[in-house]
Design an enzyme around this catalytic site. Sequence first.
Site, PDB file in Angstrom:
ATOM      1  N   ARG A 101       1.109  -1.338  -0.059  1.00  0.00           N
ATOM      2  CA  ARG A 101      -0.156  -0.054   0.107  1.00  0.00           C
ATOM      3  C   ARG A 101       0.895   1.138  -0.185  1.00  0.00           C
ATOM      4  NH1 ARG A 101      -2.373  -3.945   3.287  1.00  0.00           N
ATOM      5  NH2 ARG A 101      -4.656  -4.054   2.923  1.00  0.00           N
ATOM      6  N   SER A 146       6.477  -5.366   7.489  1.00  0.00           N
ATOM      7  CA  SER A 146       5.875  -6.401   8.341  1.00  0.00           C
ATOM      8  C   SER A 146       6.519  -7.578   8.511  1.00  0.00           C
ATOM      9  CB  SER A 146       4.475  -6.578   7.771  1.00  0.00           C
ATOM     10  OG  SER A 146       3.943  -5.541   7.363  1.00  0.00           O
ATOM     11  N   ASP A 154       4.733  -3.284  11.220  1.00  0.00           N
ATOM     12  CA  ASP A 154       3.327  -3.152  11.059  1.00  0.00           C
ATOM     13  C   ASP A 154       2.537  -3.086  12.365  1.00  0.00           C
ATOM     14  OD1 ASP A 154       3.586  -5.726  11.370  1.00  0.00           O
ATOM     15  OD2 ASP A 154       2.235  -6.365   9.860  1.00  0.00           O
TER      16      ASP A 154
HETATM   17  P1  ADP Z   1      -1.214  -7.839   4.206  1.00  0.00           P
HETATM   18  O1  ADP Z   1      -0.850  -9.069   5.163  1.00  0.00           O
HETATM   19  O2  ADP Z   1      -0.533  -7.669   2.963  1.00  0.00           O
HETATM   20  O3  ADP Z   1      -0.777  -6.528   5.153  1.00  0.00           O
HETATM   21  P2  ADP Z   1      -3.968  -7.698   4.610  1.00  0.00           P
HETATM   22  O4  ADP Z   1      -4.099  -7.101   6.048  1.00  0.00           O
HETATM   23  O5  ADP Z   1      -4.862  -7.163   3.424  1.00  0.00           O
HETATM   24  O6  ADP Z   1      -2.885  -7.460   3.797  1.00  0.00           O
HETATM   25  O7  ADP Z   1      -4.216  -9.313   4.445  1.00  0.00           O
HETATM   26  C1  ADP Z   1      -4.251 -10.061   3.381  1.00  0.00           C
HETATM   27  C2  ADP Z   1      -4.617 -11.588   3.892  1.00  0.00           C
HETATM   28  O8  ADP Z   1      -5.939 -11.539   4.424  1.00  0.00           O
HETATM   29  C3  ADP Z   1      -4.824 -12.513   2.791  1.00  0.00           C
HETATM   30  O9  ADP Z   1      -3.318 -13.040   2.286  1.00  0.00           O
HETATM   31  C4  ADP Z   1      -5.892 -13.544   3.207  1.00  0.00           C
HETATM   32  O10 ADP Z   1      -5.202 -14.434   3.899  1.00  0.00           O
HETATM   33  C5  ADP Z   1      -6.643 -12.723   4.010  1.00  0.00           C
HETATM   34  N1  ADP Z   1      -8.179 -12.389   3.258  1.00  0.00           N
HETATM   35  C6  ADP Z   1      -8.096 -11.504   2.232  1.00  0.00           C
HETATM   36  N2  ADP Z   1      -9.338 -11.487   1.775  1.00  0.00           N
HETATM   37  C7  ADP Z   1     -10.114 -12.287   3.046  1.00  0.00           C
HETATM   38  C8  ADP Z   1     -11.421 -12.279   3.064  1.00  0.00           C
HETATM   39  N3  ADP Z   1     -12.463 -11.788   2.331  1.00  0.00           N
HETATM   40  N4  ADP Z   1     -11.729 -12.793   4.568  1.00  0.00           N
HETATM   41  C9  ADP Z   1     -10.893 -13.194   5.178  1.00  0.00           C
HETATM   42  N5  ADP Z   1      -9.521 -13.098   5.107  1.00  0.00           N
HETATM   43  C10 ADP Z   1      -9.179 -12.638   3.872  1.00  0.00           C
HETATM   44 MG    MG Z   2      -0.512  -5.453   6.833  1.00  0.00          MG
END
Ligand code: ADP
Ligand code: MG
Length: 454
Positions: A78, A142, A196
């Site tokens: 992001r 992270s 993070d």
């Molecule tokens: P990051 O971990 O890259 O910071 P996020 O907090 O958006 O990003 O988490 C992404 C993860 O969340 C994905 O890898 C997946 O495991 C999970 N995820 C994505 N969409 C959903 C959803 N609709 N419901 C539950 N878990 C989800």
């Molecule tokens: Mg994150």
Amino acid sequence: MGNIRANTPYSFLSNLESLFSVSLQNSHEIIANFHQEMRSGLAGIDSSLKMIPSFVHRPTGTEKGSFIVLDLGGTNIRVMAVELDGNRKTALAAVTRFVIPQPLICGTGDELFDFIADCIQLFFKNNSLGRQQSYDLAFTFSFPVEQRSLASGKLIGWTKGFTASGVVGKDVVTILSEALQRKEMGFIHVVALANDTVGTLLAGSYSDPLCDMGVILGTGTNACYPEKVSRIVKSAGLGPPSGEMIVNIEWGGFSRLTTNIYDRELDSASNNRGKQQLEKMVSGMYLGEIARRVIVEMMKQGLLFSERSLPVFSEEYMLRTEHLSLIAQGSDLFADSTLKNVSAIDIRTIREICRIVSTRSARIAGSAIAAVVAWMDENLESDRTIAIDGTLFEKYPGYRENIMAILHELFGERAKKIKLELIRDGSGIGSAIIAAVAASGRDNFPHQTPDARI
Ligand code: ADP
Ligand code: MG
């Protein structure tokens, strides 16, 4: 314990439920073991909890300024423009989200960071940001880092399936700055590096002074909390002993949980075998894969779909947590698939598997939250806000309720004192607060005493 043998889907599922259950008794054990590991981690004794000092304390709410933030998660990148008004309000002036392409996760560090620099370039273009002036960028990273100063830190080791070469042991701010130079964006200066969880706690406590814990439940999972400097035994001299410093627990590494055959097989097949035990049982990266392994076993035993459908589920990680989330919401994911003759019992069985796997995740996460709460406030006397960022927590149906359920079992009525606050993009917003502190020159921790160990 070995695998389940059953004659009917019903009996398989009822065995599965016990195999994945986290009883109140188990939860108390998790908390006691968690406290032991926290104590050892803070003392610099061998522990599965790294307890990494962040050199940051909670904000006052008066931090001010505009910053570019890069938040590198496990799945997403992001890039955002964050504004802090100096009066407990933050605004996201612009945000662009990118998905990290799978090949870059396992390629070279240069390729990964070139892609990141491209994302930043695109963000500048999309938002018509000029190249004439210079910009301060805060970097939310992270992964476990040994922080050297507010704007430098070495990657201790990758997690969440990353293996990008040439990054472990190096300063990730230098690597990012070099990539920005390569793409002719030397006018962007990386002024802060934050984990993070630390970002999430800062974002939460900027707006709510009662907030004293940051939790991530996304691709990975982790948490941080403000610790008394006097209790960070391994890093004496980090500032006034009565002061506080936020400690990044790195709780994904907690290794004292009871695993089952599916956990062990997932671990053996992973590229970080023997590591990140809690993360592999809780976080979004792994829940789909745990469920897939259960599905394959039931198919082999002739208890689900038809055996001819086995190839549909043969690829590792093809079933993702977002799929489980959709199934839990009641959508029929398999209607358009190549699966033949899907019965009502099959659909019900799949839903049960999702429920069992996600409930265990939330109950372990809830137990870990309870452990940190009890560490800070043994009898839960104060109201407290826990800032949580991550799509698993945000979107998985019933996830919050399952965390609250175990907190109620543990703390009774007093659990009402705990507020779980979703801070979307908090991980990024918080690192802008660190950048603001850095810009104001108010950072008061002597940086990295030479013998500070993690
Ligand atoms: P990051 O971990 O890259 O910071 P996020 O907090 O958006 O990003 O988490 C992404 C993860 O969340 C994905 O890898 C997946 O495991 C999970 N995820 C994505 N969409 C959903 C959803 N609709 N419901 C539950 N878990 C989800
Ligand atoms: Mg994150």
